[in-house]
Write an enzyme that holds these catalytic residues in place. Structure first.
Site, short mmCIF file in Angstrom:
data_model
loop_
_atom_site.label_atom_id
_atom_site.label_comp_id
_atom_site.label_asym_id
_atom_site.label_seq_id
_atom_site.Cartn_x
_atom_site.Cartn_y
_atom_site.Cartn_z
N ARG A 139 1.31 -1.09 0.04
CA ARG A 139 -0.05 -0.45 -0.22
C ARG A 139 1.34 1.39 0.29
O ARG A 139 0.84 2.18 -0.52
CB ARG A 139 -0.85 -0.12 1.17
N ARG A 157 -13.27 -1.93 -1.91
CA ARG A 157 -12.71 -1.66 -0.59
C ARG A 157 -13.81 -0.69 0.47
O ARG A 157 -14.01 -1.68 0.57
CB ARG A 157 -11.32 -0.95 0.03
N CYS A 165 -26.37 -3.19 -9.04
CA CYS A 165 -26.78 -3.94 -8.50
C CYS A 165 -27.34 -4.11 -7.84
O CYS A 165 -27.11 -5.33 -7.74
CB CYS A 165 -28.33 -4.95 -9.64
C1 LIG Z 1 -0.97 -7.67 2.63
C2 LIG Z 1 0.60 -8.23 3.06
C3 LIG Z 1 1.75 -7.22 2.80
C4 LIG Z 1 1.78 -6.05 2.18
O1 LIG Z 1 0.49 -5.02 3.10
P1 LIG Z 1 0.24 -3.82 3.03
O2 LIG Z 1 -0.26 -3.23 3.78
O3 LIG Z 1 0.51 -3.03 1.45
O4 LIG Z 1 2.17 -2.96 2.85
C5 LIG Z 1 2.82 -7.58 3.10
N1 LIG Z 1 3.18 -8.91 3.76
C6 LIG Z 1 2.65 -9.88 3.49
C7 LIG Z 1 2.61 -10.93 3.97
C8 LIG Z 1 0.77 -9.08 3.19
O5 LIG Z 1 0.35 -10.90 3.47
#
Ligand SMILES: *Cc1c(COP(=O)(O)O)cnc(C)c1O
Length: 445
Positions: free
Chosen positions: A306, A343, A374
């Site tokens: 993210r 989301r 819908c």
């Molecule tokens: C989802 C996930 C990430 C990334 O998480 P962010 O919140 O997008 O930074 C990294 N490592 C693992 C194992 C994850 O499941």
């Protein structure tokens, strides 16, 4: 850059310094007029700033170089936004990449990303995916559980190779309550828990396996984490575990992977996260812990998803109906919604929404932004203030770079949007809009 706007619009766009307003009141991203982008590429449209992605990568690579032991490296968690065009950017910034399925491996490799820089995650890698990963020389497997361990050893043995692995352990921590050993988090479908002794057992078994080499441990404590304290608690548990594995098995990790999870602000009231400062805090805590236990410095990995792509993206929609239900509320419907951004439907996530056609007008129209499916849950934001849109206005939803395109669907047979990358403000089409033919091409009569 100062914004020639007033009041609430100003507050909202202050989320990002690469958003400005043209004299005609159009929203600009990296200097590109969003209404020109909509005209050229259509809506809904994902727009990504390559410059911003690179800045975000550098926050990690620079802090890693400065604060963490030598050889430490961040890996981009591709699940946040996985398409071919992201991988050359990630690679040129020096990041490794996480993949969670054969499909993500295929995507990364087809874009020229080096297999040895891939970390293969996933709580249920099928035998087919294990073979796929081994045959394509994925650098490191992150082993989730005992049955996967046996399957991986079997497949590595049949190829006569030794595969590098990390063991995914569960530290039993809830980053949002700071509750260590919260049973709710030991109770997880991901990884092998330390608390129950299972993590020690999986390490002992892995060390017996002739075709697997354990580099260290991986754990991921969650998402949208606003400061480094939960990572310190995680490090405490991982180092305590490492001291025990040294005692019991003579094993100390060369690699500790702390997972992903740094938050991004979606609305003005969310706190900002300084990646560099937080990594400095993690590194100081790590150093103290290593000294306390007398452990050698491992290479540190983190897996941001993210925080690399979310704030680099926005979505452009065209407003359709604007309706006011007397005594209740007003709705603005757009030509996308939960199919390109699920989301809100999934987590009630907050978003900042702008009327990209009327940036110089007052935000005094209280409304709910709804999609076109819908499905009454098809919403993007509720009770937001916008300059009142007319049919045809361009609506921008900010911070949609992560977990939008990668979670998009064809519900109601809505084709997935195109994705455009801005490099120094110049657009290039990176993902074509899906067509109706795409929707039916795998279907037989
Ligand atoms: C989802 C996930 C990430 C990334 O998480 P962010 O919140 O997008 O930074 C990294 N490592 C693992 C194992 C994850 O499941």
């Amino acid at each position: 850059m100062p914004l020639p706007v007033i009041g609430r619009i100003m507050e909202k766009t202050m989320l990002y310094d690469n958003l400005t307003v043209s004299p005609r009141g159009h929203l600009l991203m990296d200097g590109a007029d969003t209404s020109e982008l909509a005209k050229e590429f259509g809506t809904p449209l994902y727009v990504l700033s390559e410059n911003r992605i690179r800045e975000n990568c550098r926050k990690y690579t620079e802090a890693f170089r400065k604060y963490f032991p030598e050889g430490s490296v961040p890996a981009y968690a591709g699940k946040a936004l996985c398409f071919r065009g992201i991988y050359p950017i990630i690679e040129s910034e020096g990041l490794y990449a996480d993949v969670v399925s054969a499909g993500e491996i295929y995507t990364a490799l087809s874009a020229g990303f080096p297999a040895e820089k891939l970390f293969f995650h996933g709580s249920n890698k099928t035998d087919e995916e294990i073979r796929f990963g081994l045959d394509r020389h994925v650098g490191t497997f992150v082993v989730d559980n005992f049955s996967e361990l046996r399957a991986l050893e079997r497949e590595a043995a049949s190829r006569g190779i030794t595969q590098d692995v990390l063991l995914r352990v569960t530290v039993g921590l809830d980053p949002h309550t700071l509750d260590a050993i919260n049973t709710g988090k030991v109770d997880s479908q991901f990884g092998t828990p330390i608390e129950t002794g299972a993590a020690m057992e999986i390490l002992l078994q892995t060390l017996q396996m002739k075709h697997l080499r354990v580099l260290g441990f991986h754990s991921h404590i969650g998402s949208q984490i606003f400061d480094f304290k939960p990572f310190c608690d995680q490090i405490d548990i991982l180092l305590d575990f490492s001291a025990k594995t040294r005692e019991k098995a003579g094993f100390t990790p060369q690699v500790l992977n702390l997972g992903g999870g740094f938050a991004v602000p979606y609305v003005e009231s969310d706190p900002k996260v300084d990646i560099g400062e937080n990594i400095a805090g993690i590194a100081a805590h790590l150093q103290a812990g290593l000294e306390k236990y007398g452990l050698p410095a491992p290479r540190i990995m983190m897996e941001p998803g993210r925080s690399i792509v979310a704030d680099a993206g926005l979505t452009l929609y065209t407003a359709g109906g604007v309706k006011t239900i007397e005594g209740y509320r007003s709705y603005v419907t757009v030509d996308g919604g939960m199919t390109d951004n699920p989301r809100y439907a999934l987590y009630k996530s907050s978003y900042t929404v702008l009327n990209a056609s009327r940036m110089n007008e007052r935000s005094d129209f209280m409304c709910t932004l709804a999609g076109r499916c819908c499905e009454s849950g098809d919403r993007i934001a509720e009770n937001i203030l916008l300059p009142k849109p007319e049919r045809g206005d361009l609506i921008a939803v900010l911070t949609t770079g992560a977990y939008n395109y990668s979670m998009a669907s064809n519900y109601n047979r809505i084709p997935r949007p195109a994705l455009v990358i801005l490099k120094d403000g110049k657009p290039r089409l990176s993902v074509k809009r899906e067509t109706f033919e795409d929707l039916v091409k795998r279907e037989m009569l």
